[in-house]
Enzyme design. Structure first.
Site, PDB file in Angstrom:
ATOM      1  N   GLY A   1       3.543  -2.853   0.470  1.00  0.00           N
ATOM      2  CA  GLY A   1       3.795  -4.117   1.156  1.00  0.00           C
ATOM      3  C   GLY A   1       4.491  -5.096   0.229  1.00  0.00           C
TER       4      GLY A   1
ATOM      5  CG  ASN B   1      -6.207  -0.226  -4.048  1.00  0.00           C
ATOM      6  OD1 ASN B   1      -7.358   0.199  -4.087  1.00  0.00           O
ATOM      7  ND2 ASN B   1      -5.294   0.256  -3.228  1.00  0.00           N
TER       8      ASN B   1
ATOM      9  CB  SER C   1      -1.829  -2.908  -4.176  1.00  0.00           C
ATOM     10  OG  SER C   1      -2.697  -2.025  -4.825  1.00  0.00           O
ATOM     11  N   GLY C   2      -4.432  -2.456  -1.965  1.00  0.00           N
ATOM     12  CA  GLY C   2      -5.837  -2.770  -1.714  1.00  0.00           C
ATOM     13  C   GLY C   2      -6.111  -3.209  -0.294  1.00  0.00           C
TER      14      GLY C   2
ATOM     15  CB  SER D   1      -2.752   0.883  -6.119  1.00  0.00           C
ATOM     16  OG  SER D   1      -1.497   0.384  -5.735  1.00  0.00           O
ATOM     17  CB  SER D   2       0.160   4.343  -2.504  1.00  0.00           C
ATOM     18  OG  SER D   2      -0.883   4.924  -1.774  1.00  0.00           O
TER      19      SER D   2
ATOM     20  CD  GLU E   1       3.674  -4.519  -5.200  1.00  0.00           C
ATOM     21  OE1 GLU E   1       2.930  -3.539  -4.958  1.00  0.00           O
ATOM     22  OE2 GLU E   1       4.336  -4.654  -6.257  1.00  0.00           O
TER      23      GLU E   1
ATOM     24  CB  THR F   1      -4.239   5.144   0.973  1.00  0.00           C
ATOM     25  OG1 THR F   1      -3.161   4.681   0.153  1.00  0.00           O
ATOM     26  CG2 THR F   1      -4.452   6.626   0.739  1.00  0.00           C
TER      27      THR F   1
END
Length: 1047
Positions: free
Chosen positions: A410, A183, A133-134, A186-187, A412, A138
């Site tokens: 990704g 993020n 995330s970040g 974040s998705s 985590e 995206t």
């Protein structure tokens, strides 16, 4: 050509002594600056197994804003956390249709390569984008979509599809993204989008699959995090009428589901602006007003659900304390109020053929409320994806090729890792397995295609970890499902014990109970640890069962199935109520979805993008080694690099290799006549490659070690300067010859044109001359006639010529009497001009005369009247101005001045006085005053002559200076004064003017009589001789001899 403006601006200046920029536009050209900006492909790292070398190369490039680097065909992207200027349309055009390794690494190169291969081979592709995330996943998927939108062929109809593809992103981000600690966007779901292309390569449709939307975020957020964006956008940007209809207020602090993270407002997020984009996207994606009304009704009902509060009654059962929220939910979902209230406080239990309503305690009531909120939001999100798919669907049934975009979470690793991290990391294990298998497959296929013996590559096969998680009946997911489904009281601890029992002997599984003394300290009693490909991750088992079950009570489901909200009608089917089987658990659903995804990906050609987050603070330019090393590890980049480098580090087609390095061998430079393979073989033998350093395939050369390529590139760089000098010399010579020929041709043309112009000019001149001469002859013949057309021009010319000549011969003073003789026709004009000219000269002369000059002229006029034509020597005296006096007062005795002090002295001059009787010469001074003339001797006045008594003045006509002043014959005078003066004309003139007796002067010839006194007279005889003299003659006369004048 400019490439990746920021990237190439640095690459092309990597050494000050490099003059040929174009040689650096490809990967080989950039190697000359590898010490400063690293290598563009990690495969070219000499120490490819060193993590430190990997990080150092990444750091060098990041500092130069070179955020993209390859590992073979895999792209590593580091988030710059700032806007960079190499995403323009011009940049897209540069990468369009260019060979993958010809330009510096860029996300456009990945997109273009996938598109070109898809079009050429008519097969499907996918681009896998992963990272934590970040890291910029995206944004990367947006850039790829933008690239296809700009560079693919289009029509007006296709433009609609493009707009929908692009605008589906902000909608999915609003409903599926949220602010997390790492993020701001974040998705919180995995997304796979297929972009469909027709046979022309134009995008004609699309399809989206979503994976594991994080439904738990709807009801709970960690500190510093937010719920999904759409809730805040709705409250911040919606119109007042819409909010009133939904029963909402603008303040997010009033909604329990929005304040748990304590950061409803974020400075970097503009919810109001994002709302406008989402509303615009709805209209483009073909949402109806009814769809939008029902969609926001479902979203608002979730917020109202979060505000429902429970209290215990006397029996310990949960009751709803405030009925306002439930009324809004009833209205928005279109369900009966009492039925909804009952469903939120009771659970329906089936006992054989009977159904019993069991009251819920407070904990179960809150669970039921949250389960309903999660179910409504989760299924609404699924409906939203399906709705977008409907707008993107292509109705044409002909075969399409597709490029898939997989933007998925990704690996985590947090301080506390729960069920969500377990699913995400399991997904990454499967994708890593796919990556390694497909990379090895691609390598093996290339080796076989080129006829090079395949050398088995040892690598870590993470299938053992995937089996640990997903194996039927033995894997962790199966054990978790068993615990969720078995009768009796199952807990997270019982699940952990079951894991220890079933997979405790697995090499990649560990709990506190199974760990050794040293490791046990880092594992809690409720934790278990998996040894993933990316490293160890410790999971907290608390909440695993609840999140895996994620059950919605039957009576709540019944209520939602009866909803009049159009979206919930499509999401909750009555047929679900007839199915008595227990629904699949979340983990099983995810495993099946993942298996389906892997199957989809296996049928396509892959491209990979690995996104890296450089620091946790989102600071531009900051490179956190520890954080990045962690990501490099769990993204499997070192493992992927090791697989890519296990064979050959560099490979290139013979034609391209020979074209670049042919200058290093005399046999191949400048042109190789023959097969490219033979030329390469000749070239590498000349360079001195050792057999173990390379292999020759059917169409490519394979180089095993990067140092071999570096040495070749350095040699090329050295030879390039010599080649450039030669080429420059030859080129300058060609330019010189070309320029000479050009100038010569131009000179010839110019000379021809000039000669023609001169000839035409000369011809015109001759014609003009003939005509002019004719006119002048006619004019000359008729010159004496009155002015007429025949003589007009001639007369004018004569006038002009005469006046022009006259201009240069005009008299300069009044004495100049010269004047040009005029032609007959201008005699009258000439006379008038002469008269005007003389008047003008006289006027100018008069204007220039001063008072002194005027007095002089007046004296000269008087002198002229007296002497002109009468006395010799006068003409010579005209040019000599008269002096004011010949003596100064200092020359006169003061006593004399005292004697005549009453009178103003006007003129003094020395004279010689001759006695009247003996004619003896005596030196005297003649003083003229205003009223009398004085003959002075030293201090005595010898004779005073009043002007009033002056009888006359006699002078001779010769050139002598003798004058006789005649006085009356009385006792006061001694007789006439006989004087000799050196300035005769001056003295006589002044005497006459002072006495005002200009007519008193008598010019005599031969002799004159003078009065001696007492009635006596004397005679003065004038004659000429050789020399001037004055003497007394024998006859007693005074004889004055003057020198003879030359005639």
């Amino acid at each position: 050509m400019k490439i990746q403006q920021l990237s190439l601006a640095r690459v092309t200046n990597e050494k000050e002594d490099v003059s040929d920029n174009h040689s650096q536009l490809n990967m080989e050209g950039a190697l000359i600056a590898r010490d400063r900006v690293g290598v563009q492909d990690f495969v070219l790292l000499d120490s490819h197994t060193s993590e430190a070398a990997f990080l150092d190369n990444l750091r060098k490039r990041y500092r130069e804003n070179l955020i993209y680097t390859y590992i073979g065909t895999l792209l590593v992207s580091v988030n710059p956390y700032k806007e960079l200027d190499f995403y323009s349309v011009k940049q897209m055009e540069i990468y369009q249709g260019v060979n993958f390794f010809e330009l510096p690494p860029h996300i456009y190169a990945i997109a273009d390569n996938a598109y070109r291969v898809m079009c050429a081979e008519c097969n499907d592709h996918f681009i896998l984008i992963s990272g934590e995330s970040g890291a910029g996943k995206t944004e990367a998927s947006k850039k790829i979509l933008q690239y296809f939108a700009v560079t693919c062929p289009t029509t007006e109809q296709l433009q609609v599809v493009r707009d929908r593809l692009l605008l589906s992103n902000p909608v999915l981000e609003a409903f599926g993204n949220a602010k997390t600690l790492r993020n701001d966007n974040s998705s919180r779901f995995g997304k796979y989008m297929d972009i469909q292309f027709d046979f022309k390569g134009a995008p004609v449709g699309g399809h989206i699959l979503s994976y594991l939307i994080e439904r738990s975020r709807v009801v709970h957020q960690n500190n510093g995090e937010r719920n999904f964006h759409i809730f805040y956008q709705l409250l911040e940007g919606a119109e007042d009428d819409l909010l009133r209809w939904l029963g909402l207020e603008r303040n997010p602090q009033k909604y329990m589901y929005l304040i748990q993270g304590r950061c409803a407002k974020v400075s970097s997020i503009n919810d109001k602006s994002d709302w406008k984009i989402v509303r615009k996207a709805f209209s483009v994606i073909d949402f109806t007003e009814t769809d939008i009304e029902h969609l926001f009704g479902a979203i608002a009902s979730v917020l109202h659900l979060g505000n429902i509060q429970y209290e215990e009654d006397s029996n310990g059962h949960a009751i709803i304390t405030n009925g306002s929220q439930i009324k809004w939910i009833s209205k928005l979902l279109g369900v009966h109020l009492s039925i909804l209230q009952e469903a939120l406080t009771h659970r329906k239990i089936e006992a054989r053929s009977e159904e019993v309503l069991s009251p819920l305690n407070i904990d179960l009531a809150f669970y039921a409320r949250d389960a309903a909120a999660k179910a409504i939001y989760g299924r609404t999100f699924t409906w939203l994806v399906n709705k977008i798919n409907g707008s993107l669907a292509n109705k044409d049934l002909t075969r399409k090729t597709v490029i898939g975009l997989l933007d998925i979470y990704g690996f985590e690793v947090f301080e506390t890792n729960s069920f969500e991290q377990f699913c995400i990391n399991y997904c990454n294990e499967k994708l890593q397995q796919l990556l390694i298998e497909m990379t090895l497959k691609a390598e093996q296929e290339e080796y076989e295609l080129e006829g090079i013996e395949w050398e088995p590559i040892p690598y870590f096969n993470n299938k053992i970890i995937c089996d640990l998680v997903e194996e039927k009946h033995k894997g962790i997911i199966s054990i978790l499902d068993e615990e969720c489904l078995r009768p009796g009281e199952a807990t997270d601890l019982s699940f952990l014990e079951k894991l220890e029992e079933k997979v405790g002997d697995h090499a990649h599984f560990l709990t506190r109970k199974l760990a050794d003394q040293k490791t046990r300290k880092s594992i809690d009693w409720v934790d278990f640890r998996l040894l993933h490909y990316a490293g160890e991750v410790t999971y907290c088992a608390v909440g695993f069962l609840e999140k895996n079950n994620d059950l919605l009570y039957r009576n709540l489901k019944e209520v939602l199935c009866k909803s009049k909200n159009g979206i919930l009608k499509e999401c909750f089917f009555p047929s679900e109520l007839d199915n008595r089987r227990r629904p699949e658990t979340v983990a099983t659903q995810f495993k099946n979805s993942l298996a389906s995804l892997i199957e989809i990906l296996m049928s396509k050609e892959p491209s990979y993008i690995r996104c890296i987050k450089p620091n946790d603070g989102k600071e531009p330019g900051k490179f956190d080694d520890v954080l990045i090393r962690h990501q490099v590890k769990y993204l499997g980049l070192m493992e992927h690099l090791r697989v890519r480098r296990a064979g050959f580090a560099y490979r290139r087609k013979y034609e391209l290799f020979l074209q670049r390095y042919k200058s290093l061998c005399p046999a191949t430079w400048p042109h190789w006549h023959g097969a490219a393979a033979n030329g390469v073989e000749r070239l590498i033998k000349h360079i001195g490659y050792k057999p173990e350093e390379y292999k020759l395939g059917r169409t490519k050369i394979f180089i095993r070690f990067p140092r071999t390529l570096f040495a070749t590139e350095d040699a090329f760089e050295r030879s390039k300067h010599l080649l450039v000098t030669r080429i420059q010399a030859r080129y300058k010579g060609c330019l010189g010859k070309r320029e000479y020929k050009k100038q010569r041709e131009a000179a010839i043309k110019l000379e021809a044109c000039w000669r023609g112009a001169l000839a035409r000019k000369e011809a015109k001149k001759r014609i003009w001359a003939v005509e002019t001469i004719k006119r002048f002859i006619k004019g000359f013949i008729n010159r004496k006639n009155p002015l007429c057309p025949e003589n007009d021009e001639f007369v004018r010319f004569v006038q002009y010529t005469f006046l022009t000549k006259l201009r240069d011969h005009v008299p300069k003073n009044v004495l100049d009497k010269n004047w040009l003789k005029p032609p007959a026709i201008l005699e009258e004009t000439s006379a008038m001009l002469k008269k005007i000219c003389m008047r003008n000269l006289v006027r100018k002369y008069c204007q220039g005369i001063t008072a002194e000059k005027k007095a002089q002229l007046q004296q000269k006029v008087v002198a002229s009247a007296i002497f002109r034509g009468k006395k010799d020597g006068y003409l010579q005296s005209i040019s000599q101005p008269f002096a004011d006096t010949q003596l100064s007062e200092r020359d006169i005795n003061p006593k004399v001045l005292q004697l005549i002090r009453g009178e103003k002295v006007k003129y003094m001059t020395p004279v010689v006085k001759y006695d009247r009787n003996g004619f003896k010469a005596r030196e005297r001074q003649l003083v003229l005053t205003q009223s009398a003339a004085y003959v002075v001797e030293m201090a005595k006045i010898k004779q005073k002559i009043d002007y009033a008594t002056l009888k006359g003045i006699s002078i001779s006509n010769l050139s002598d200076g003798l004058l006789v002043i005649h006085v009356p014959e009385d006792n006061k005078q001694k007789g006439d004064a006989i004087l000799q003066c050196g300035h005769i004309f001056e003295t006589v003139t002044k005497l006459c003017m002072l006495a005002n007796r200009q007519n008193a002067v008598q010019v005599v010839q031969g002799s004159l009589q003078f009065h001696i006194g007492s009635g006596k007279e004397g005679t003065i005889a004038f004659t000429t001789g050789q020399e001037p003299q004055i003497y007394k003659a024998k006859n007693g006369h005074l004889t004055v001899v003057s020198a003879r004048t030359k005639s």
